[in-house]
Design a protein around this motif. Structure first.
Motif, PDB file in Angstrom:
ATOM      1  N   THR A  47      -1.090   4.258  -0.151  1.00 21.34           N
ATOM      2  CA  THR A  47      -2.165   5.221   0.033  1.00 21.34           C
ATOM      3  C   THR A  47      -2.331   5.567   1.512  1.00 21.34           C
ATOM      4  O   THR A  47      -2.291   4.696   2.363  1.00 21.34           O
TER       5      THR A  47
ATOM      6  N   SER B 138       0.816  -1.212   0.000  1.00 24.12           N
ATOM      7  CA  SER B 138       0.000   0.000   0.000  1.00 24.12           C
ATOM      8  C   SER B 138       0.846   1.256   0.000  1.00 24.12           C
ATOM      9  O   SER B 138       1.832   1.358   0.709  1.00 24.12           O
TER      10      SER B 138
ATOM     11  N   ASP C 274      -2.326   8.999  -2.668  1.00 24.74           N
ATOM     12  CA  ASP C 274      -1.563   7.859  -3.177  1.00 24.74           C
ATOM     13  C   ASP C 274      -0.180   8.311  -3.646  1.00 24.74           C
ATOM     14  O   ASP C 274      -0.075   9.160  -4.528  1.00 24.74           O
TER      15      ASP C 274
ATOM     16  N   GLU D 169      -7.730  10.628   0.376  1.00 28.19           N
ATOM     17  CA  GLU D 169      -6.882   9.447   0.162  1.00 28.19           C
ATOM     18  C   GLU D 169      -5.750   9.874  -0.750  1.00 28.19           C
ATOM     19  O   GLU D 169      -5.992  10.237  -1.901  1.00 28.19           O
TER      20      GLU D 169
END
Lengths: 107, 137
Positions: free
Chosen positions: A29, A27, A61, A59
């Motif tokens: 994010t 991940s 990223d 969110e």
């Protein structure tokens, strides 16, 4: 005596591809709360407008990038531009929670 | 001197060494997408000066953004160092979107346009899309 796993050549490639795919899935994010005063300000992440100044969770990223850029801009106010690494985002979230900026009025 | 490596192993070692050499020798290049706005989020016609470049060279290379519209400038940037300085400074334009005069420095750009240039130290691993925000003097 250590056990040696012997795989046929085709399986080795498949295993390697699987490992690379897993590495790519890790991940990148983060959920980040951003609040800007004045609330009419625009918030930009990596050069793209994502919302207005009133508090909101975004969110964010990182993708393949090592840093992200968060900016806030409002009419008759001095804009803010900040670059953050993952570590800085983690530190901010754990120590202070939201990002909060008060834009200075232009003289 | 006889090698203890088998022929495939020697070949693999040679390929790995070549790749390593190529990786060390090349300068990473990235195409940045640059836009410039003011505090009212309107596009500002600007010149983009990269890494200590002469301003006249940037003009000759047509490193301008928003002369006629709000399309970004897509600019390939060679990262000869880990960080490259990018200056985005306003330029005066006529009604047809032609640059009336090319500034040679940040103060000159401010004198010509009343806008303060924006500056960023960019890394090769930064996002490609970049927004510069110029303030009024």
């Amino acid at each position: 005596m250590p056990t040696i796993l012997r795989l046929p050549p085709g399986s080795r490639h498949a295993l390697l591809a699987g490992l690379l795919a897993c590495a790519g899935c890790s991940s990148s994010t983060y959920k980040v709360g951003i609040a800007v005063d004045p609330p009419t300000a625009s918030v930009y992440v990596n050069g793209e407008r994502v919302g207005a100044g009133s508090r909101r969770v975004y969110e964010i990223d990182f993708g393949a990038n090592e840093r992200i850029c968060i900016q806030a801009v409002a009419s008759s106010h001095e804009p803010v531009t900040e670059m953050f690494t993952r570590q800085q985002i983690n530190d901010q979230i754990s120590k202070y929670g939201d990002f909060s900026w008060v834009l200075k009025q232009e003289k | 001197m006889p090698s203890h490596l088998t022929r495939p192993a020697r070949r693999a070692t040679a390929i790995a060494a070549s790749l390593l050499f190529a990786a060390c020798g090349s300068i990473p290049t990235r195409t940045l997408e640059i836009r410039a706005i003011d505090a009212d989020e309107r596009p500002v016609p600007c010149i983009v000066v990269v890494g200590g470049q002469e301003w006249s060279a940037a003009a000759k290379n047509q490193q301008f953004v928003h002369l006629k519209g709000d399309e970004p400038l897509r600019l390939p940037v060679a990262f000869e160092r880990s960080e490259v300085d990018i200056i985005v400074a306003a330029v005066p334009v006529d009604g047809q979107g032609q640059v009336r005069q090319v500034p040679r420095s940040r103060p000159e750009s401010t004198d010509m346009t009343g806008m303060l240039a924006d500056f960023r130290r960019v890394r090769v691993t930064d996002p490609e899309r970049m927004l510069f925000i110029l303030r009024r003097k």
